[in-house]
Write an enzyme that holds these catalytic residues in place. Structure first.
Site, PDB file in Angstrom:
ATOM      1  N   GLY A 119      47.854  71.434  45.028  1.00 56.57           N
ATOM      2  CA  GLY A 119      48.496  72.256  44.012  1.00 56.57           C
ATOM      3  C   GLY A 119      48.511  71.547  42.674  1.00 56.57           C
ATOM      4  O   GLY A 119      48.449  70.311  42.605  1.00 56.57           O
ATOM      5  N   HIS A 127      57.144  73.103  45.281  1.00 56.17           N
ATOM      6  CA  HIS A 127      56.864  71.881  44.526  1.00 56.17           C
ATOM      7  C   HIS A 127      56.299  72.237  43.143  1.00 56.17           C
ATOM      8  O   HIS A 127      56.752  71.719  42.123  1.00 56.17           O
ATOM      9  CB  HIS A 127      55.874  71.019  45.336  1.00 56.17           C
ATOM     10  CG  HIS A 127      55.365  69.797  44.641  1.00 56.17           C
ATOM     11  ND1 HIS A 127      55.508  68.532  45.159  1.00 56.17           N
ATOM     12  CD2 HIS A 127      54.688  69.635  43.460  1.00 56.17           C
ATOM     13  CE1 HIS A 127      54.952  67.657  44.319  1.00 56.17           C
ATOM     14  NE2 HIS A 127      54.455  68.303  43.287  1.00 56.17           N
ATOM     15  N   GLU A 128      55.305  73.135  43.116  1.00 54.59           N
ATOM     16  CA  GLU A 128      54.683  73.501  41.835  1.00 54.59           C
ATOM     17  C   GLU A 128      55.647  74.298  40.945  1.00 54.59           C
ATOM     18  O   GLU A 128      55.657  74.136  39.725  1.00 54.59           O
ATOM     19  CB  GLU A 128      53.393  74.299  42.058  1.00 54.59           C
ATOM     20  CG  GLU A 128      52.303  73.567  42.837  1.00 54.59           C
ATOM     21  CD  GLU A 128      52.023  72.161  42.345  1.00 54.59           C
ATOM     22  OE1 GLU A 128      52.123  71.912  41.134  1.00 54.59           O
ATOM     23  OE2 GLU A 128      51.714  71.295  43.184  1.00 54.59           O
ATOM     24  N   CYS A 156      52.456  63.785  44.602  1.00 58.01           N
ATOM     25  CA  CYS A 156      52.287  64.523  43.351  1.00 58.01           C
ATOM     26  C   CYS A 156      51.183  63.857  42.550  1.00 58.01           C
ATOM     27  O   CYS A 156      51.188  62.630  42.401  1.00 58.01           O
ATOM     28  CB  CYS A 156      53.602  64.508  42.565  1.00 58.01           C
ATOM     29  SG  CYS A 156      53.501  65.408  41.000  1.00 58.01           S
ATOM     30  N   LEU A 157      50.239  64.646  42.052  1.00 57.69           N
ATOM     31  CA  LEU A 157      49.112  64.077  41.315  1.00 57.69           C
ATOM     32  C   LEU A 157      49.567  63.358  40.050  1.00 57.69           C
ATOM     33  O   LEU A 157      48.847  62.509  39.537  1.00 57.69           O
ATOM     34  CB  LEU A 157      48.094  65.174  40.962  1.00 57.69           C
ATOM     35  CG  LEU A 157      47.373  65.814  42.161  1.00 57.69           C
ATOM     36  CD1 LEU A 157      46.478  66.956  41.691  1.00 57.69           C
ATOM     37  CD2 LEU A 157      46.579  64.781  42.939  1.00 57.69           C
ATOM     38  N   HIS A 168      57.735  72.030  38.966  1.00 56.86           N
ATOM     39  CA  HIS A 168      57.051  71.502  37.775  1.00 56.86           C
ATOM     40  C   HIS A 168      57.282  72.408  36.562  1.00 56.86           C
ATOM     41  O   HIS A 168      57.424  71.925  35.438  1.00 56.86           O
ATOM     42  CB  HIS A 168      55.540  71.397  38.009  1.00 56.86           C
ATOM     43  CG  HIS A 168      55.108  70.115  38.674  1.00 56.86           C
ATOM     44  ND1 HIS A 168      55.299  68.873  38.109  1.00 56.86           N
ATOM     45  CD2 HIS A 168      54.489  69.886  39.855  1.00 56.86           C
ATOM     46  CE1 HIS A 168      54.811  67.946  38.909  1.00 56.86           C
ATOM     47  NE2 HIS A 168      54.317  68.533  39.989  1.00 56.86           N
ATOM     48  N   GLN A 185      50.901  69.714  34.163  1.00 57.74           N
ATOM     49  CA  GLN A 185      50.300  68.450  34.612  1.00 57.74           C
ATOM     50  C   GLN A 185      48.973  68.147  33.926  1.00 57.74           C
ATOM     51  O   GLN A 185      48.451  67.041  34.056  1.00 57.74           O
ATOM     52  CB  GLN A 185      50.086  68.466  36.128  1.00 57.74           C
ATOM     53  CG  GLN A 185      51.394  68.454  36.915  1.00 57.74           C
ATOM     54  CD  GLN A 185      51.130  68.447  38.406  1.00 57.74           C
ATOM     55  OE1 GLN A 185      50.933  69.488  39.003  1.00 57.74           O
ATOM     56  NE2 GLN A 185      51.067  67.266  39.001  1.00 57.74           N
TER      57      GLN A 185
HETATM   58 NI    NI Z   1      53.417  67.580  41.611  1.00 54.76          NI
END
Ligand code: NI
Length: 172
Positions: free
Chosen positions: A46, A136-137, A94-95, A140, A51
């Site tokens: 995701g 999660h997304e 998380c990226l 963000h 991000q």
């Molecule tokens: Ni993340």
């Protein structure tokens, strides 16, 4: 399509609430395509627009097995309609926070309304990993990160580590 650089902790943009998309136009579709390429290259399940440094309410997901065909999900202005089901615990990464994994419990099922890449209204019931990744997304989009589920002490330790890495430059 272009792979975009991923914004890392402690970049303050990650804490900025994302603004709604007014028009689903070609610029938004280009952003979505770039986000998909960036997510698949990472690889991740995701990615939220913030991000890649764009604080708009856009996210992409794909929780399919890497051996199976890609099945990307694109959401614009997503809203959670309801959360239900048995709580699900997952060790999330998380990226934007590489090499950190945090065990988080979230509702196991989520119903979400959103616009697709053509601006059409859609509704989806997500379960399992998709429900987790979706929540999660969505976090963000409100400037919330997985480290916010930790105690303040542990959170500060991680932020300090990333602040130092950002200052020293990447270690190769
Ligand atoms: Ni993340």
């Amino acid at each position: 399509m272009a792979k975009l650089p991923i914004v890392l902790l402690p970049d303050p943009v990650l804490r900025q609430p994302s603004a709604a998309v007014e028009n689903v136009d070609d610029d938004v579709r280009r952003l979505i395509d770039d986000m998909l390429e960036t997510m698949y290259a990472a690889p991740g399940v995701g990615l939220a627009a913030v991000q890649v440094g764009v604080p708009r309410r856009v996210l992409v997901l794909d929780v399919s097995d890497k051996d199976d065909e890609q099945s990307p999900i694109v959401m614009i202005n997503p809203e959670i309609v309801s959360l239900s089901g048995e709580p699900r615990v997952h060790e999330e990464g998380c990226l934007s926070i590489p090499d950190v994994r945090i065990e988080i419990e979230r509702p196991g099922s989520a119903t979400v309304r959103y616009l697709d890449r053509h601006g059409a209204r859609q509704e989806l019931v997500a379960d399992g990993l998709l429900a987790t990744a979706l929540q999660h997304e969505m976090d963000h989009l409100d400037g919330k990160l997985i480290i916010d589920f930790l105690t303040r002490l542990k959170r500060d330790m991680i932020v300090r580590r990333f602040r130092k890495q950002a200052k020293d430059g990447p270690t190769v």
